[in-house]
Design an enzyme around this catalytic site. Structure first.
Site, PDB file in Angstrom:
ATOM      1  N   ARG A 186       0.821  -1.208   0.000  1.00 18.75           N
ATOM      2  CA  ARG A 186       0.000   0.000   0.000  1.00 18.75           C
ATOM      3  C   ARG A 186       0.856   1.260   0.000  1.00 18.75           C
ATOM      4  NH1 ARG A 186      -4.699   0.354   2.352  1.00 18.75           N
ATOM      5  NH2 ARG A 186      -4.922  -1.505   1.115  1.00 18.75           N
ATOM      6  N   THR A 187       1.747   1.371   0.962  1.00 13.47           N
ATOM      7  CA  THR A 187       2.572   2.571   1.088  1.00 13.47           C
ATOM      8  C   THR A 187       3.448   2.762  -0.145  1.00 13.47           C
ATOM      9  OG1 THR A 187       2.585   2.261   3.481  1.00 13.47           O
ATOM     10  CG2 THR A 187       4.242   3.729   2.584  1.00 13.47           C
ATOM     11  N   LYS A 199      22.511  -7.809   1.670  1.00 11.63           N
ATOM     12  CA  LYS A 199      23.431  -8.914   2.004  1.00 11.63           C
ATOM     13  C   LYS A 199      24.806  -8.431   2.428  1.00 11.63           C
ATOM     14  CE  LYS A 199      21.559 -12.547  -0.876  1.00 11.63           C
ATOM     15  NZ  LYS A 199      21.524 -12.811  -2.297  1.00 11.63           N
ATOM     16  N   HIS A 204       6.188   6.864  11.477  1.00 11.51           N
ATOM     17  CA  HIS A 204       5.653   6.716  10.119  1.00 11.51           C
ATOM     18  C   HIS A 204       5.007   8.050   9.775  1.00 11.51           C
ATOM     19  CE1 HIS A 204       4.059   5.187   6.532  1.00 11.51           C
ATOM     20  NE2 HIS A 204       3.077   4.435   6.968  1.00 11.51           N
ATOM     21  N   ARG A 260      11.497   2.345   3.943  1.00  7.14           N
ATOM     22  CA  ARG A 260      10.850   1.626   5.034  1.00  7.14           C
ATOM     23  C   ARG A 260      11.817   0.550   5.492  1.00  7.14           C
ATOM     24  NH1 ARG A 260       5.122  -0.588   6.773  1.00  7.14           N
ATOM     25  NH2 ARG A 260       4.750   1.607   6.490  1.00  7.14           N
TER      26      ARG A 260
END
Lengths: 358, 358, 358
Positions: free
Chosen positions: A53-54, A82, A131, A103
């Protein structure tokens, strides 16, 4: 704008927040005016944990401004993480892009990344911490629907103990005045004391409730969140309690005609299906507003900070000292990070995750 | 256009199908004329199960029209489906986009989504049910290569029992006339009766064959599909039978010079490598045609339906009643869906998955 | 340009390499001049194994040229590879795109794909075999920083036995002269003989070292790579040895003022954090250069080869014979591939993976 990176909603001074709201409202009304505003610019969406969604909303925001998007969305299929430090990844990706959105499941990761990011960085969620574009959306929607965020009866319902969105919203509402807050939850899931203190600043009233029915008739705004089934002590407690916090047409019969019902979405079963068609349900408009606010934010940051910072010359010195006791703080995951302690009144806290230090 | 959403090939009236074919053919000839036709528009590709080929083709279609694309492709790394209803996801994504394409493993999911979608929705496959843009591609290619879909000898070879593409193609061919259909498969994998009835409508002839060799010399069109190894009763049956349904140069020696060989792709070993270079092999052209048809469809829908529907006011009422016995029908997965029963002649069938009810 | 596909750095004749470098340098200086150079063109990024860094860099390159991008990045969520031949996938994707980039874990896959690709194909890594755009970046950066690749003292440090980048770099440096190469590694991880022979061609000197300290004072260029922990025989050997190959401020005290430190990135702990801010560290510039070289390459190929090749008429005949003993050679994975043997001096080698045949 005084801020280059948006890590926390409190990074935005009040006057600049007014300007962003005005811009977002104009974008909503006249989207075509902005369709080439970011032509030639590239947004990087760095999603270390999936949040479709974001991510879709940020991508759309950039595309609607005429820009383009690169990025990743899947921590597992991504080789970026990694072994490579967050610092190296950010330095390189910010060499490619004009603005970045990140995020990350680790608290303080966005602030840590901003120390090395050559272009403006927007925090799209750092673990259970912040957020800010969700908070912007919440504040903007109240403002659009009610004219301001002052002098209102505002209910917050659901899991107030663990809900990141209600904590951030409380912090954002803190400077406003003339409000009465109704905190509707089980005893076990009630709002933490620090958030209650934020709400009661500026002589606002705070009233705790155990049911939606107690207060729904006097609310101007109702902010719904979900209580996850596993938060209840037992299945029988869940069955007896859950209905109390589910919003349905029957409970709404007692509500004001101009109540504004909000929800950060996605919702599961905390709002009955039939409520979606009630004119007071504004959570889909809220999701739409998120798009325009993100457009306004991206445009503002890329216009104000068009130049890439040099790749050398980080602001802080690395000391090697571990000082934060929060195991999910980024300072304990990215070991080169400088020690940063901030002070506020009598509190000393970690500059990344903002948990108390000492 | 009379249809806002494309759920099934039969949604397209004959005259409008002619227009789409004309447009697609012109796009193939003069692609540059359309390179800004969808400038500023956003396509959402919602792939609840991966289908790289189909998704790349839709993405390319929108990009070649000058538009842009958002979406997801991986059900696992996508948070969209976690607990949220299809209805909520569609309402929000269709707030961001101008047109949407959905693939979903559940039957009837595209029709269900179309009830809540604020912009035109294209079905890119709903389980074993429908995949109308594949059928469009098949019909368009026959038409391009043969002038029309009437008066032909058309072979369909392979697993005719389980093949979604041949069932859809049969339905699409049903109104055409003067055709003879050769259905080439094992006894066990023969075309279901309902599809045979569709083909034999309008006095078309239907002939069942057990080998390719029996009929290859009289075919104008040969539609190949795969028989999966696990469809055979035993490994020895597989070895003895499989070759009968594999198209190779030797079998083609007896075929007409202007035979048109089609395949929905991807193919595995049902067509020998050397056939790819035979001028009668048209399956790569078919894949190319898919691109132009999707461009024509996207342009037609966005031009005809530029306005987003309101987010409130769904067309149907929720009753709570479960009525469809198909366990993979969307009505049994998304519990808020209204009961929809359709009638056709003496048949009563579920409005979502189209299986018979009671 | 004489090459339609870039499979190996040696595909680029010297004069054309000069032109690409000149173009990349101009793109770095005047990026705005090129912002519509590929408008309307589509790049396909086909990543059969994830490599976020490389993929983001190619995507950005195409977007900065005004083009757009399709592709996949996750072998698991991709249906492309399920049973379908590489040949079919490439034929179809190259029907959609104007230029393609492929990464594949199988050796020789890029060359195999180029046999069937209708548009120019760029190799972005085929297993442990080749990664020519990395080599371009290395060669371009030395040239930019030192004026040329001749008359230099060049160190290569780390795992020289298994490092694909140092082998490719050795091959690319081979025609240059007046150089002294310092090969810094453990006895067990030293450069293979064939690569030493490449470096010592044209009377260049090759000196093997066991520590960085032995030669760091005379180097003009130091190319760092990582030694993976598991390459050491034991944990105790790792602890005693590892520090010898880690570049830190202390070792740099003895280095020249105008040393150029390179690294293909990502790095883990083979370079200490504080070195990043040393003006001699050029690996982030190197990563930036990668973007401009990829832009130059994409623009050059799409301008020189604007027409799609016909889908029929492959260059080579399929024989069915298996002849290459390398189990990770693409000729043993894609069974329709024609037998191709190349000869060079007295060597006979596989045309795909370039390993010796018989």
């Amino acid at each position: 704008m005084s801020f280059r990176n948006l890590i926390d909603f409190s990074d935005i001074p009040e006057k600049e927040w007014d300007e962003i709201c005005t811009l977002a409202a104009d974008m909503k009304k006249n989207p075509n005016r902005y369709e080439s505003a970011c032509a030639g610019k590239v947004l990087a969406t760095l999603f270390y944990e999936p949040s479709t969604r974001t991510q879709l909303s940020f991508q759309t925001a950039m595309l609607r401004l005429g820009g383009s998007v690169i990025g990743f969305s899947d921590p597992n299929s991504s080789s970026v993480s990694k072994g490579e430090t967050l610092r190296d990844t950010i330095k390189i990706v910010s060499t490619y892009a004009d603005v970045a959105v990140m995020r990350n499941p680790v608290e303080g990761a966005a602030f840590a990344a901003s120390l090395y990011c050559r272009v403006p960085l927007i925090n799209a969620g750092d673990g259970g911490h912040l957020h800010p574009t969700q908070t912007m959306t919440d504040m903007f929607t109240i403002r659009q629907e009610k004219g301001s965020c002052d002098g209102l009866s505002i209910g917050m319902c659901g899991d107030l103990l663990n809900g990141r969105t209600v904590h951030s919203l409380s912090k954002a509402l803190s400077p406003h005045c003339g409000n009465t807050y109704y905190l509707i939850s089980t005893e076990k899931l009630k709002m933490p004391e620090y958030a209650v203190n934020l709400l009661s600043a500026n002589s606002n009233k705070v009233i705790e409730c155990r049911t939606l029915d107690e207060c729904i008739d006097i609310l101007d705004v109702l902010y719904m969140t979900r209580i996850q089934r596993e938060r209840f002590t037992s299945e029988s407690e869940y069955r007896s309690q859950a209905g109390i916090y589910i919003l349905d047409s029957k409970k709404l019969e007692n509500a004001k005609k101009n109540l504004v019902i909000l929800h950060p979405l996605p919702k599961v079963d905390e709002i009955s299906y039939e409520v979606d068609d009630d004119p007071r349900a504004k959570y889909f408009e809220q999701a739409e507003n998120a798009l325009y606010l993100r457009m306004a934010l991206i445009l503002t940051l890329t216009e104000n900070y068009p130049d890439r910072l040099p790749i050398k010359g980080d602001k802080y010195d690395f000391t090697g000292e571990r000082y934060c006791k929060n195991p999910v703080c980024v300072s304990n995951h990215e070991k080169y990070l400088p020690k940063i302690i901030k002070e506020n009144n009598e509190r000393k806290f970690c500059g990344y995750c903002e948990r108390d230090v000492n």
